[in-house]
Design an enzyme around this catalytic site. Structure first.
Site, mmCIF file in Angstrom:
data_model
loop_
_atom_site.group_PDB
_atom_site.id
_atom_site.type_symbol
_atom_site.label_atom_id
_atom_site.label_comp_id
_atom_site.label_asym_id
_atom_site.label_seq_id
_atom_site.Cartn_x
_atom_site.Cartn_y
_atom_site.Cartn_z
ATOM 1 N N HIS A 94 0.848 -0.990 -0.126
ATOM 2 C CA HIS A 94 -0.056 0.015 -0.131
ATOM 3 C C HIS A 94 0.929 1.287 -0.115
ATOM 4 C CE1 HIS A 94 -3.566 -2.441 0.883
ATOM 5 N NE2 HIS A 94 -4.334 -1.510 0.633
ATOM 6 N N HIS A 141 0.252 -3.367 9.363
ATOM 7 C CA HIS A 141 1.585 -3.283 9.385
ATOM 8 C C HIS A 141 2.458 -2.486 10.367
ATOM 9 C CE1 HIS A 141 2.024 -4.539 4.957
ATOM 10 N NE2 HIS A 141 1.048 -3.893 4.778
#
Length: 325
Positions: A94, A141
């Protein structure tokens, strides 16, 4: 793993802000923003973003499955997404995609359109930062994953920037472009790193490379056969030039185009999956069969290369037919 955690939302502003920001790194954003750029802003800008996006995402996805760094443990974090939880964490794709798309858009437009460079720089930074922070907020993350993804993408952008004009010229003029645009991504997909368990990374990578391959063939074909070109004055970044007529044309192009793109995706999914099911003798609803290499790669690649080709060739022809050029 695979179970939805219960949580209480205490700040709905941050919750919806970062849920929306996370969507800026998903298919819904790619399948709308990238074609929108091609139909309404500039072909060269769109080409740069699509090619760089494909390269950056392939490197990021492969890096995940080579490094095999786990995602944050839950608990203590609460994960707001479950689909990508089966993937490894480092680097954050991302963060890589957001950095690549925003800053390639900036570098491609800063010399073609009149707008304050500082404004473009701030917009690219804010876009990237929102997506990066969303990966922390959703628990998908670590800080290191996000920083690593953004830095890898930045390095790749710097390496590709000096060579972009040459790459773009070859993409548009080389007689080998259509063949290489299909063969190279297919070889990369079929030789994707193998894991001990199923992960959606191979399928996602095939989707991205397929879309990039179809679009690249479309770019080449348009250049060879003088396909319809959008007039440059229809959309400029100078705000005073934007009129109600231009807004109507832009929206009409987008809605007509996105309808054709989504119709192409749905139609090709059904046709290709039906053919593969007949070839390999499995029911269409068999999820395990659809995860097999010989099924997943052609299914995703053919479907999304058709989407990329449709967006760059079929939709512009339809726009011309409807008087939207």
């Amino acid at each position: 793993q695979g179970c939805t955690q219960k949580y209480i939302v205490k700040n709905y502003f941050y919750y919806y802000l970062f849920k929306f920001s996370a969507a800026l790194g998903e298919e819904i954003f790619y399948i709308t923003f990238l074609p929108f750029t091609y139909w309404n802003i500039d072909h060269s800008v769109s080409r740069r973003m699509i090619i760089i996006w494909s390269i950056v995402m392939y490197i990021g996805q492969v890096s995940k499955d080579i490094l095999k760094w786990p995602r944050p443990l839950s608990p203590p974090v609460v994960k707001l997404e479950m689909r990508t939880d089966a993937e490894y964490g480092m680097p954050s794709t991302h963060a890589m995609a957001a950095t690549a798309i925003s800053f390639s858009f900036l570098t491609a437009t800063m010399n073609q359109y009149e707008y304050p460079f500082e404004l473009g720089l701030v917009a690219a930074f804010v876009f990237s930062m929102l997506v990066c922070l969303s990966r922390l907020y959703t628990g998908m993350h670590t800080v290191l994953d996000v920083i690593g993804g953004a830095l890898i993408s930045a390095v790749l952008l710097m390496l590709l920037y000096p060579a972009w004009d040459m790459i773009d010229h070859l993409l548009l003029t080389s007689p080998f472009c259509p063949l290489l645009s299909i063969v190279v991504p297919l070889v990369l997909c079929y030789n994707y790193p193998k894991l001990d368990y199923y992960s959606p990374t191979r399928g996602d990578t095939t989707t991205i490379l397929g879309a990039g391959a179809g679009a690249t063939v479309g770019f080449w074909l348009n250049n060879q056969y003088a396909a319809p070109a959008y007039t440059g004055e229809n959309l400029q970044l100078g705000i005073p030039l934007i009129t109600s007529k231009i807004v109507v044309v832009v929206l009409a192009r987008f809605f007509v185009g996105i309808f054709v793109v989504l119709l192409t995706r749905q139609l090709m999914k059904s046709v290709v999956l039906g053919m593969l099911g007949y070839r390999y003798k499995f029911p269409i609803g068999d999820l395990e069969a659809r995860r097999r290499l010989e099924v997943e790669v052609p299914y995703k690649f053919i479907t999304y290369s058709s989407v990329g080709f449709s967006a760059t060739v079929i939709v512009p022809l339809l726009h011309k037919l409807l008087g939207l050029m």
